[in-house]
Design a protein around this motif. Structure first.
Motif, short mmCIF file in Angstrom:
data_model
loop_
_atom_site.label_atom_id
_atom_site.label_comp_id
_atom_site.label_asym_id
_atom_site.label_seq_id
_atom_site.Cartn_x
_atom_site.Cartn_y
_atom_site.Cartn_z
N MET A 91 10.44 -1.60 6.79
CA MET A 91 9.62 -1.38 7.98
C MET A 91 8.25 -2.00 7.80
SD MET A 91 9.22 2.76 7.61
CE MET A 91 8.37 2.96 9.14
N ASP A 92 7.56 -2.24 8.90
CA ASP A 92 6.23 -2.80 8.83
C ASP A 92 5.24 -1.72 8.44
OD1 ASP A 92 7.37 -5.12 9.59
OD2 ASP A 92 6.47 -5.19 11.60
N ALA A 93 4.11 -2.15 7.91
CA ALA A 93 3.13 -1.18 7.43
C ALA A 93 2.15 -0.75 8.52
CB ALA A 93 2.36 -1.78 6.27
N ASP A 94 2.25 -1.36 9.69
CA ASP A 94 1.18 -1.18 10.67
C ASP A 94 1.41 -0.01 11.61
OD1 ASP A 94 3.32 -2.23 11.94
OD2 ASP A 94 2.31 -4.01 12.71
N MET A 95 2.40 0.82 11.32
CA MET A 95 2.72 1.99 12.14
C MET A 95 3.27 1.61 13.51
SD MET A 95 1.07 4.85 10.38
CE MET A 95 0.85 5.93 11.73
N GLN A 96 3.74 0.38 13.65
CA GLN A 96 4.41 0.04 14.92
C GLN A 96 5.85 0.53 14.92
OE1 GLN A 96 2.98 -4.37 15.32
NE2 GLN A 96 2.97 -3.49 17.36
N ASP A 97 6.39 0.74 13.69
CA ASP A 97 7.74 1.29 13.56
C ASP A 97 7.62 2.77 13.22
OD1 ASP A 97 8.68 -1.33 13.80
OD2 ASP A 97 8.51 -1.64 11.63
N ALA A 199 2.20 0.85 19.74
CA ALA A 199 1.10 -0.12 19.69
C ALA A 199 0.50 -0.08 18.29
CB ALA A 199 0.05 0.22 20.73
N ARG A 200 -0.03 -1.20 17.83
CA ARG A 200 -0.65 -1.24 16.52
C ARG A 200 -1.86 -0.30 16.52
NH1 ARG A 200 -1.88 -4.13 11.87
NH2 ARG A 200 -0.33 -5.74 11.46
N LYS A 201 -1.89 0.58 15.54
CA LYS A 201 -2.97 1.57 15.54
C LYS A 201 -4.19 1.03 14.82
CE LYS A 201 -3.60 6.51 14.80
NZ LYS A 201 -2.91 7.73 14.37
MG MG Z 1 3.14 -5.32 13.73
#
Ligand code: MG
Ligand code: UDP
Length: 315
Positions: A91-97, A199-201
């Protein structure tokens, strides 16, 4: 171990505490034995310090740090090498997932027997014009050339059977095509699950518009390598022959018309130059084919096949 969560990251220090806490919560609720492998792809912010701190509080968290930024594919590749779980989630680290998707993604591997389950961000929270439309085109092209029915090849949230991640090598920018690489390795059960996209937080996106140009170029090379990587002459030789032969035919025509129908000045006819050009291109293609064969022969991957089972042969 039930699960390895592999997370590539590049300058995501703000998200990490919240993300890992959320994953931990989901793991505890479901009683999974797990590890979280955070791959710091050469961040220039405090990501690595944050990882060190997080590991002190939760020993399930493991870290790999790159000396410089090598890209998401390299990070995933290292994470896959280190992963020990029966099921691997990326998973991505940006909290989009959302980590809440993990139990179902795992269940589809363990119970439904999928080799890969890819997330599908059906409703996206990205900039419409620069991401959604090119992404649609890109996915359509990938679907056509690979014949894998996925809507969202590039989704960062995916789950894999352990065998899959141990048998594919992800290099360059090939993280967009892991399902295709896996299909070539012989894993045919590729599933899809609609996942929540957010959304990217924190932080900013790491990929710009070039991703689509690169994405299409990579799709071209990956399709070519998959088909002809081990037998380049079958591609170059075919086209080389066609080109050379058509040049030769034009030449023949010119010769015949000069000697039998007394057309003067063969070299003054434009067709003459076409013939020469086409014949030269043909031989060049042949040469490329021979060089391709030499490279394929010397490549360490030339016999890179996976043995699934053996009967009556000593293991
Ligand atoms: Mg992203
Ligand atoms: N990422 C990475 N190395 C890079 C670029 C990105 O590890 O060189 C990570 C990034 O930190 C994130 C994930 O890959 O965890 C997806 O990147 P991003 O969110 O920027 O892509 P987008 O969601 O915009 O497609």
């Amino acid at each position: 171990m039930d699960l390895s969560i592999v997370i590539p990251l590049f300058n995501e220090d703000e998200s990490l505490p919240e993300l890992t806490a959320w994953i931990e919560k989901v793991m505890l609720q479901n009683n999974f034995s797990y590890e979280i492998i955070l791959i710091d792809d050469g961040s220039t912010d405090n990501s690595w310090q944050v990882i060190e701190q997080l590991r002190m509080a939760n020993p399930h968290i493991k870290g790999i740090k790159f000396q410089r930024n090598y890209g998401k594919s390299a990070a995933l590749n290292e994470g896959f090498k280190a992963a020990q779980g029966e099921v691997i989630i990326t998973m991505d680290a940006d909290m989009q997932d959302s980590p809440d998707e993990i139990p179902e993604l795992r269940r589809m591997i363990v119970e439904d027997g999928f080799d890969i389950v890819s997330g599908w961000k059906k409703k996206r929270y990205d900039n419409r014009l620069t991401k959604n439309i090119p992404s649609k085109l890109f996915n359509a092209a990938a679907r056509r050339s690979s014949k894998i029915k996925l809507h969202d090849f590039n989704c960062g949230l995916k789950s894999y059977r352990k065998k899959v991640v141990k048998s594919v090598e992800i290099y360059g920018e090939m993280h967009r095509y892991i399902p295709i690489l896996a299909k070539w390795a012989g894993f045919r059960k590729i599933g899809e699950k609609v996942v929540e996209h957010r959304a990217r937080k924190y932080g900013v996106t790491k990929f710009g518009w070039e991703r689509f140009v690169n994405g299409f170029l990579d799709l071209g090379s990956i399709t070519f390598v998959g088909k002809f990587g081990k037998r380049p002459m079958h591609f170059f030789g075919l086209w080389g022959t066609l080109f050379f032969f058509s040049g030769f035919m034009i030449f023949l025509y010119l010769t015949i018309s000069k000697f039998f129908f007394d057309q003067t000045g063969m070299t003054q006819r434009p067709l003459f130059f076409v013939a020469i050009l086409v014949m030269i291109i043909g031989s060049q293609l042949f040469l490329a084919g021979f060089i391709g064969e030499l490279i394929a022969r010397n490549s360490p991957e030339r016999n890179n096949y996976l043995i699934e089972d053996k009967l009556g042969i000593e293991r």
